[in-house]
Enzyme design. Structure first.
Site, PDB file in Angstrom:
ATOM      1  N   LYS A 122      32.494  -3.065  21.690  1.00  0.00           N
ATOM      2  CA  LYS A 122      32.230  -2.605  20.342  1.00  0.00           C
ATOM      3  C   LYS A 122      31.759  -3.919  19.384  1.00  0.00           C
ATOM      4  CE  LYS A 122      32.966   1.616  20.466  1.00  0.00           C
ATOM      5  NZ  LYS A 122      31.726   2.638  20.284  1.00  0.00           N
ATOM      6  N   TYR A 162      36.943  -2.399  25.825  1.00  0.00           N
ATOM      7  CA  TYR A 162      36.315  -1.586  24.664  1.00  0.00           C
ATOM      8  C   TYR A 162      36.019  -2.483  23.613  1.00  0.00           C
ATOM      9  CZ  TYR A 162      36.562   2.244  21.439  1.00  0.00           C
ATOM     10  OH  TYR A 162      36.057   3.276  20.394  1.00  0.00           O
TER      11      TYR A 162
END
Ligand code: NAD
Length: 248
Positions: free
Chosen positions: A160, A156
């Site tokens: 990002k 994740y």
């Protein structure tokens, strides 16, 4: 009169959570709002009705951000129905948390494909008309963990951080065409994505936040709304943290 009167906005993963709050904030400022989600159901119907109740057009589109053809179809449908896309918000995102040592290839791929490739897909599909019209706003929803990292989220946080790099590069590519590209990096927001955390985990997190509380989705939407408006015409390539002071 709203700050987004006569604008057309497209929000990905808009059926619930932060995307839903963004769609409603845009509608409240007079924008016509199209939103996508991987599945459309009761939540999407409710949102479309709430948008229309504000006196603007709404469009709900089933689309998987991981799939470029599906993305292009969604963009084509909005351009056909609403003539243009002035504002694109890449919001769809997922987590598949695990420590690296236990993380499967599937968990890595699912998060990178949804969060990072999904953002690439929609930027690519929606930019053609923006470039031709020499105007547009692209707002990508990143996360503070793309800046500071988080144990258990290598997939994740990499996705990002990738979105932040994409945002800055695209801002440089599109600047001369008057298209602003920015990222918003929320801290911890109360949505279904964060519901899985235990009360203990939430308390430990909140203790680290200078404002001593988590965010509501509308507090993220307020910043996205500003970046989508002409008030932000001289802002591009930025990452705006909306995190209660967590990353200062
Ligand atoms: N909640 C937080 O604390 C937080 C913090 C930082 C960043 N974010 C980011 O904000 C964005 C929205 O998160 P949220 O908390 O509202 O999450 P959420 O899970 O409530 O909503 C995400 C939406 O994206 C949709 N979606 C998932 N995969 C999709 C796909 N392949 N194609 C189309 N739509 C898809 C889901 O169906 C859902 O409606 C995400 O990018 C997330 O990473 C959230």
């Amino acid at each position: 009169m709203g700050i987004l009167d006569n604008k057309v906005a497209l929000v990905t993963g808009g059926a619930r959570g932060i995307g839903r709050a963004i769609a409603l904030a845009f509608a409240g400022e007079g924008a016509q709002v199209a939103f996508t989600d991987i599945r459309l159901g009761g939540e999407a119907d409710d949102l479309a009705a709430s948008i229309r109740a504000k006196g603007v057009k709404a469009m709900a589109i089933q689309s998987d951000v991981r799939d470029f053809a599906s993305t292009q179809n969604a963009v084509d449908a909005v351009e056909k129905e609403m003539q243009q896309i002035d504002i694109l918000v890449n919001n769809a995102g997922i987590t598949r948390d695990n420590l690296l040592i236990r993380m499967s290839e599937e968990e890595w791929d699912a998060v990178i494909d949804t969060n990072l490739k999904g953002t690439f897909n929609f930027c690519k599909a929606a930019c053609r008309q923006m470039l031709r019209r020499r105007q547009g706003k692209i707002i990508n929803i990143a996360s503070v963990v793309g800046l500071i990292g988080n144990a258990g989220q290598v997939n994740y946080s990499a996705s990002k951080a990738g979105i932040i790099g994409l945002t800055k590069s695209l801002a440089k590519e599109f600047g001369s065409r008057n298209i602003q590209v920015n990222a918003v990096a929320p801290g911890f927001v109360d949505t279904e994505m964060t519901e899985k955390l235990t009360a203990e985990q939430k308390k430990a997190l909140t203790d680290l936040i200078p404002l001593k509380r988590t965010a509501k989705a509308h507090e993220i939407a307020a910043v996205v709304k500003f970046l989508a408006s002409s008030e932000a015409d001289y802002i591009t390539g930025q990452v705006i943290c909306v995190d209660g002071g967590l990353t200062m």
